[in-house]
Design a protein around this motif. Structure first.
Motif, mmCIF file in Angstrom:
data_model
loop_
_atom_site.group_PDB
_atom_site.id
_atom_site.type_symbol
_atom_site.label_atom_id
_atom_site.label_comp_id
_atom_site.label_asym_id
_atom_site.label_seq_id
_atom_site.Cartn_x
_atom_site.Cartn_y
_atom_site.Cartn_z
ATOM 1 N N ASN A 56 0.804 -1.224 0.000
ATOM 2 C CA ASN A 56 0.000 0.000 0.000
ATOM 3 C C ASN A 56 0.834 1.270 0.000
ATOM 4 O OD1 ASN A 56 0.896 -0.272 2.632
ATOM 5 N ND2 ASN A 56 -1.020 0.414 3.533
ATOM 6 N N ASN A 57 2.122 1.187 0.327
ATOM 7 C CA ASN A 57 2.956 2.396 0.292
ATOM 8 C C ASN A 57 4.039 2.333 -0.789
ATOM 9 O OD1 ASN A 57 4.559 0.540 1.573
ATOM 10 N ND2 ASN A 57 4.742 1.655 3.498
ATOM 11 N N SER A 58 3.816 1.502 -1.804
ATOM 12 C CA SER A 58 4.750 1.446 -2.931
ATOM 13 C C SER A 58 4.737 2.759 -3.709
ATOM 14 C CB SER A 58 4.377 0.308 -3.883
ATOM 15 O OG SER A 58 4.604 -0.931 -3.296
ATOM 16 N N HIS A 59 5.864 3.061 -4.312
ATOM 17 C CA HIS A 59 6.003 4.263 -5.134
ATOM 18 C C HIS A 59 4.990 4.250 -6.281
ATOM 19 C CE1 HIS A 59 7.906 7.500 -7.355
ATOM 20 N NE2 HIS A 59 7.894 6.724 -8.421
ATOM 21 N N LYS A 60 4.405 5.397 -6.539
ATOM 22 C CA LYS A 60 3.471 5.549 -7.664
ATOM 23 C C LYS A 60 4.170 6.326 -8.776
ATOM 24 C CE LYS A 60 -0.670 5.280 -4.936
ATOM 25 N NZ LYS A 60 -0.735 5.748 -3.576
ATOM 26 N N GLN A 61 3.982 5.864 -9.977
ATOM 27 C CA GLN A 61 4.530 6.542 -11.139
ATOM 28 C C GLN A 61 3.732 7.822 -11.417
ATOM 29 O OE1 GLN A 61 7.303 5.547 -12.725
ATOM 30 N NE2 GLN A 61 7.398 3.922 -11.194
ATOM 31 N N PRO A 62 4.371 8.795 -12.099
ATOM 32 C CA PRO A 62 3.630 10.002 -12.469
ATOM 33 C C PRO A 62 2.344 9.638 -13.230
ATOM 34 C CG PRO A 62 5.957 10.278 -12.949
ATOM 35 C CD PRO A 62 5.758 8.833 -12.552
ATOM 36 N N ASN A 63 1.310 10.330 -12.954
ATOM 37 C CA ASN A 63 -0.018 10.202 -13.569
ATOM 38 C C ASN A 63 -0.863 9.057 -13.012
ATOM 39 O OD1 ASN A 63 0.395 12.436 -15.208
ATOM 40 N ND2 ASN A 63 1.183 11.206 -16.892
ATOM 41 N N GLN A 64 -0.304 8.131 -12.235
ATOM 42 C CA GLN A 64 -1.126 7.041 -11.713
ATOM 43 C C GLN A 64 -2.222 7.566 -10.785
ATOM 44 O OE1 GLN A 64 1.772 4.270 -10.139
ATOM 45 N NE2 GLN A 64 1.672 3.056 -12.008
ATOM 46 N N ASP A 65 -1.884 8.478 -9.895
ATOM 47 C CA ASP A 65 -2.917 9.058 -9.023
ATOM 48 C C ASP A 65 -3.989 9.761 -9.847
ATOM 49 O OD1 ASP A 65 -2.589 8.468 -6.269
ATOM 50 O OD2 ASP A 65 -0.848 9.779 -6.186
ATOM 51 N N TYR A 66 -3.585 10.432 -10.912
ATOM 52 C CA TYR A 66 -4.559 11.118 -11.766
ATOM 53 C C TYR A 66 -5.572 10.126 -12.328
ATOM 54 C CZ TYR A 66 -6.713 13.179 -15.846
ATOM 55 O OH TYR A 66 -7.632 13.581 -16.764
ATOM 56 N N TYR A 67 -5.105 9.051 -12.946
ATOM 57 C CA TYR A 67 -6.032 8.103 -13.572
ATOM 58 C C TYR A 67 -6.927 7.407 -12.554
ATOM 59 C CZ TYR A 67 -3.908 8.715 -18.111
ATOM 60 O OH TYR A 67 -3.473 9.255 -19.294
ATOM 61 N N VAL A 68 -6.394 7.116 -11.372
ATOM 62 C CA VAL A 68 -7.175 6.388 -10.379
ATOM 63 C C VAL A 68 -8.065 7.317 -9.546
ATOM 64 C CG1 VAL A 68 -7.019 4.907 -8.335
ATOM 65 C CG2 VAL A 68 -5.521 4.490 -10.288
ATOM 66 N N ASN A 69 -7.636 8.537 -9.303
ATOM 67 C CA ASN A 69 -8.373 9.397 -8.376
ATOM 68 C C ASN A 69 -9.018 10.647 -8.962
ATOM 69 O OD1 ASN A 69 -7.764 7.778 -6.062
ATOM 70 N ND2 ASN A 69 -5.694 8.603 -6.113
ATOM 71 N N GLN A 70 -8.606 11.090 -10.170
ATOM 72 C CA GLN A 70 -9.093 12.375 -10.662
ATOM 73 C C GLN A 70 -9.651 12.359 -12.078
ATOM 74 O OE1 GLN A 70 -5.486 14.574 -10.237
ATOM 75 N NE2 GLN A 70 -5.761 14.922 -8.061
ATOM 76 N N SER A 71 -9.241 11.455 -12.912
ATOM 77 C CA SER A 71 -9.637 11.480 -14.321
ATOM 78 C C SER A 71 -11.117 11.127 -14.468
ATOM 79 C CB SER A 71 -8.793 10.483 -15.125
ATOM 80 O OG SER A 71 -9.306 9.169 -14.976
#
Length: 98
Positions: A56-71
């Motif tokens: 659950n605390n693994s590094h996230k690549q750029p844009n991953q949070d966007y696709y999962v949480n904002q897009s």
């Protein structure tokens, strides 16, 4: 601790077994940077995007949070890791049965 790829392969197998008629299609990481790892297609026409992580605390690549949480796709996207696997499978079951 399992490698991320081992976790994802095991998860995809569980999904295919638990939800008959469901397809899990790995997405091309080189096509769209940060896009979730796989798309799960249910026989009822619904889909879910899954981004697998080793923990659950693994590094996230750029844009991953966007696709999962904002897009615009975020309503159907989620991070999955060993710590929340059962919760995610329960959510997939709910969507499978809708």
């Amino acid at each position: 601790m399992k490698k991320e790829s081992d976790f994802k392969n095991s998860l995809y197998k569980k999904i295919r077994t638990r939800f008959p008629g469901t397809e899990v299609i790995p997405n091309d990481a080189g096509y769209l940077q940060g896009f979730p790892d796989a798309t799960v297609y249910f026989p009822n026409g619904r889909y879910v995007l899954l981004e697998g992580k080793r923990t659950n605390n693994s590094h996230k690549q750029p844009n991953q949070d966007y696709y999962v949480n904002q897009s615009p796709l975020s309503e159907n996207a989620m991070f999955v890791y060993p710590e929340n696997e059962n919760e995610i499978l329960q959510e997939l079951e709910r969507r499978y049965n809708e």
